[in-house]
Design a protein around this motif. Structure first.
Motif, mmCIF file in Angstrom:
data_model
loop_
_atom_site.group_PDB
_atom_site.id
_atom_site.type_symbol
_atom_site.label_atom_id
_atom_site.label_comp_id
_atom_site.label_asym_id
_atom_site.label_seq_id
_atom_site.Cartn_x
_atom_site.Cartn_y
_atom_site.Cartn_z
ATOM 1 N N MET A 80 24.838 -9.205 26.327
ATOM 2 C CA MET A 80 24.271 -8.919 27.644
ATOM 3 C C MET A 80 22.811 -8.481 27.541
ATOM 4 O O MET A 80 22.075 -8.561 28.515
ATOM 5 N N ASN A 81 22.415 -8.026 26.361
ATOM 6 C CA ASN A 81 21.063 -7.518 26.140
ATOM 7 C C ASN A 81 20.021 -8.637 26.181
ATOM 8 O O ASN A 81 18.853 -8.384 26.420
ATOM 9 N N LYS A 82 20.419 -9.854 25.908
ATOM 10 C CA LYS A 82 19.556 -11.044 25.938
ATOM 11 C C LYS A 82 18.545 -11.102 24.794
ATOM 12 O O LYS A 82 17.626 -11.891 24.825
ATOM 13 N N ASP A 83 18.703 -10.262 23.762
ATOM 14 C CA ASP A 83 17.852 -10.334 22.576
ATOM 15 C C ASP A 83 18.589 -11.204 21.559
ATOM 16 O O ASP A 83 19.425 -10.722 20.791
ATOM 17 N N VAL A 84 18.301 -12.492 21.578
ATOM 18 C CA VAL A 84 19.042 -13.459 20.768
ATOM 19 C C VAL A 84 18.861 -13.186 19.280
ATOM 20 O O VAL A 84 19.811 -13.288 18.499
ATOM 21 N N ALA A 85 17.663 -12.797 18.858
ATOM 22 C CA ALA A 85 17.407 -12.539 17.438
ATOM 23 C C ALA A 85 18.265 -11.371 16.942
ATOM 24 O O ALA A 85 18.872 -11.446 15.866
ATOM 25 N N LEU A 86 18.324 -10.311 17.720
ATOM 26 C CA LEU A 86 19.155 -9.160 17.351
ATOM 27 C C LEU A 86 20.625 -9.560 17.347
ATOM 28 O O LEU A 86 21.372 -9.212 16.423
ATOM 29 N N ALA A 87 21.043 -10.289 18.348
ATOM 30 C CA ALA A 87 22.438 -10.725 18.432
ATOM 31 C C ALA A 87 22.810 -11.577 17.219
ATOM 32 O O ALA A 87 23.869 -11.381 16.619
ATOM 33 N N GLU A 88 21.930 -12.487 16.838
ATOM 34 C CA GLU A 88 22.211 -13.337 15.680
ATOM 35 C C GLU A 88 22.343 -12.515 14.404
ATOM 36 O O GLU A 88 23.200 -12.792 13.564
ATOM 37 N N GLU A 89 21.507 -11.499 14.261
ATOM 38 C CA GLU A 89 21.581 -10.643 13.078
ATOM 39 C C GLU A 89 22.917 -9.892 13.029
ATOM 40 O O GLU A 89 23.559 -9.808 11.984
ATOM 41 N N LEU A 90 23.355 -9.381 14.173
ATOM 42 C CA LEU A 90 24.619 -8.664 14.215
ATOM 43 C C LEU A 90 25.809 -9.607 14.030
ATOM 44 O O LEU A 90 26.762 -9.286 13.318
ATOM 45 N N TYR A 91 25.747 -10.765 14.656
ATOM 46 C CA TYR A 91 26.822 -11.737 14.474
ATOM 47 C C TYR A 91 26.909 -12.170 13.013
ATOM 48 O O TYR A 91 28.004 -12.320 12.466
ATOM 49 N N SER A 92 25.773 -12.355 12.376
ATOM 50 C CA SER A 92 25.759 -12.743 10.969
ATOM 51 C C SER A 92 26.420 -11.673 10.103
ATOM 52 O O SER A 92 27.233 -11.985 9.226
ATOM 53 N N ALA A 93 26.087 -10.406 10.363
ATOM 54 C CA ALA A 93 26.702 -9.306 9.610
ATOM 55 C C ALA A 93 28.204 -9.258 9.855
ATOM 56 O O ALA A 93 28.994 -9.074 8.923
ATOM 57 N N ALA A 94 28.599 -9.439 11.103
ATOM 58 C CA ALA A 94 30.021 -9.405 11.452
ATOM 59 C C ALA A 94 30.771 -10.555 10.792
ATOM 60 O O ALA A 94 31.842 -10.352 10.200
ATOM 61 N N LEU A 95 30.218 -11.748 10.869
ATOM 62 C CA LEU A 95 30.884 -12.914 10.291
ATOM 63 C C LEU A 95 31.013 -12.797 8.781
ATOM 64 O O LEU A 95 32.053 -13.151 8.215
ATOM 65 N N SER A 96 29.990 -12.288 8.130
ATOM 66 C CA SER A 96 30.050 -12.098 6.675
ATOM 67 C C SER A 96 31.151 -11.104 6.309
ATOM 68 O O SER A 96 31.927 -11.338 5.383
ATOM 69 N N ALA A 97 31.202 -9.997 7.033
ATOM 70 C CA ALA A 97 32.220 -8.976 6.757
ATOM 71 C C ALA A 97 33.618 -9.513 7.026
ATOM 72 O O ALA A 97 34.542 -9.304 6.224
ATOM 73 N N LEU A 98 33.788 -10.216 8.133
ATOM 74 C CA LEU A 98 35.105 -10.747 8.473
ATOM 75 C C LEU A 98 35.559 -11.811 7.481
ATOM 76 O O LEU A 98 36.741 -11.887 7.134
ATOM 77 N N GLN A 99 34.620 -12.599 7.007
ATOM 78 C CA GLN A 99 34.962 -13.627 6.024
ATOM 79 C C GLN A 99 35.366 -12.965 4.699
ATOM 80 O O GLN A 99 36.336 -13.378 4.070
ATOM 81 N N ALA A 100 34.638 -11.932 4.295
ATOM 82 C CA ALA A 100 34.960 -11.216 3.061
ATOM 83 C C ALA A 100 36.338 -10.550 3.157
ATOM 84 O O ALA A 100 37.057 -10.456 2.164
ATOM 85 N N GLN A 101 36.698 -10.112 4.360
ATOM 86 C CA GLN A 101 37.986 -9.456 4.583
ATOM 87 C C GLN A 101 39.119 -10.465 4.785
ATOM 88 O O GLN A 101 40.273 -10.076 4.911
ATOM 89 N N LYS A 102 38.757 -11.725 4.850
ATOM 90 C CA LYS A 102 39.711 -12.809 5.089
ATOM 91 C C LYS A 102 40.456 -12.633 6.419
ATOM 92 O O LYS A 102 41.642 -12.947 6.540
ATOM 93 N N ASN A 103 39.739 -12.134 7.403
ATOM 94 C CA ASN A 103 40.284 -11.977 8.757
ATOM 95 C C ASN A 103 39.885 -13.223 9.543
ATOM 96 O O ASN A 103 38.905 -13.223 10.283
#
Length: 146
Positions: A80-103
Motif C-alpha cells: 500500500m506504501n507504493k514504494d516498489v523498490a522497498l517492496a521488492e527488497e522486502l519480498y526478496s528477503a521474505a522469499l529467500s527465507a521461505l525458500q531456505a525454510q522449505k515453506n
C-alpha cells in the motif's frame, strides 16, 4: 501529537523486542509492529532491518501459519506504501527465507503477492521473470512425476 505517539510506540515495541531473551511470539509481534511503524515514518533502512529480524523469527519461534499471517500483514502494508523498490527488497528477503525454510506454500503465496504488486505497478518486465520462474517450477514438478 501523532508523531510523538509513534515515537513512543516505537520505543515501547523496541523494548519488548529487546527484553525477550528467547525468540517467541511477543518478539515476533513487536518486530511486526515495528516494521509497520517505521514504514509509516518513512525510515526505510529501519523497515528493512526490522523485517529481516522478523524473518529470523519465522524459522522456529512461531508456527508456520502464524508466521505466514504476520508476513502477509507486513507485505500488505508495504504494498500500500507504493514504494516498489522497498517492496521488492522486502519480498526478496521474505522469499529467500521461505525458500531456505522449505515453506513452499508461503513461498508460493508470497510470489503471487509480488506478482500482483508488480502488475499493479506496471512493472511488466519484472513480472515476466516471476511468471517464467513459476513456469520453470511447474516443468520441474512434471518432470519429477515422469
Amino acid at each position: 501529537m501523532i508523531e510523538e505517539d509513534i515515537k513512543e510506540a516505537i520505543s515501547g515495541f523496541e523494548n519488548v523486542a529487546k527484553l525477550e531473551q528467547k525468540k517467541g511470539k511477543w518478539g515476533f509481534k513487536a518486530l511486526k509492529k515495528l516494521t509497520k511503524l517505521y514504514l509509516q515514518t518513512g525510515e526505510k533502512q529501519k523497515v528493512v532491518e526490522k523485517f529481516k529480524q522478523l524473518m529470523e523469527y519465522t524459522k522456529s519461534a512461531v508456527t508456520a501459519n502464524y508466521a505466514e499471517k504476520g508476513l502477509d500483514s507486513v507485505l500488505d502494508n508495504v504494498g500500500m506504501n507504493k514504494d516498489v523498490a522497498l517492496a521488492e527488497e522486502l519480498y526478496s528477503a521474505a522469499l529467500s527465507a521461505l525458500q531456505a525454510q522449505k515453506n513452499e506454500r508461503a513461498w508460493f503465496r508470497t510470489n503471487l503477492k509480488l506478482g500482483k504488486l508488480l502488475f499493479d505497478s506496471r512493472e511488466f518486465g519484472k513480472l515476466s521473470k516471476v511468471f517464467s520462474f513459476f513456469f520453470f517450477l511447474e516443468l520441474k514438478r512434471i518432470d519429477k512425476k515422469n
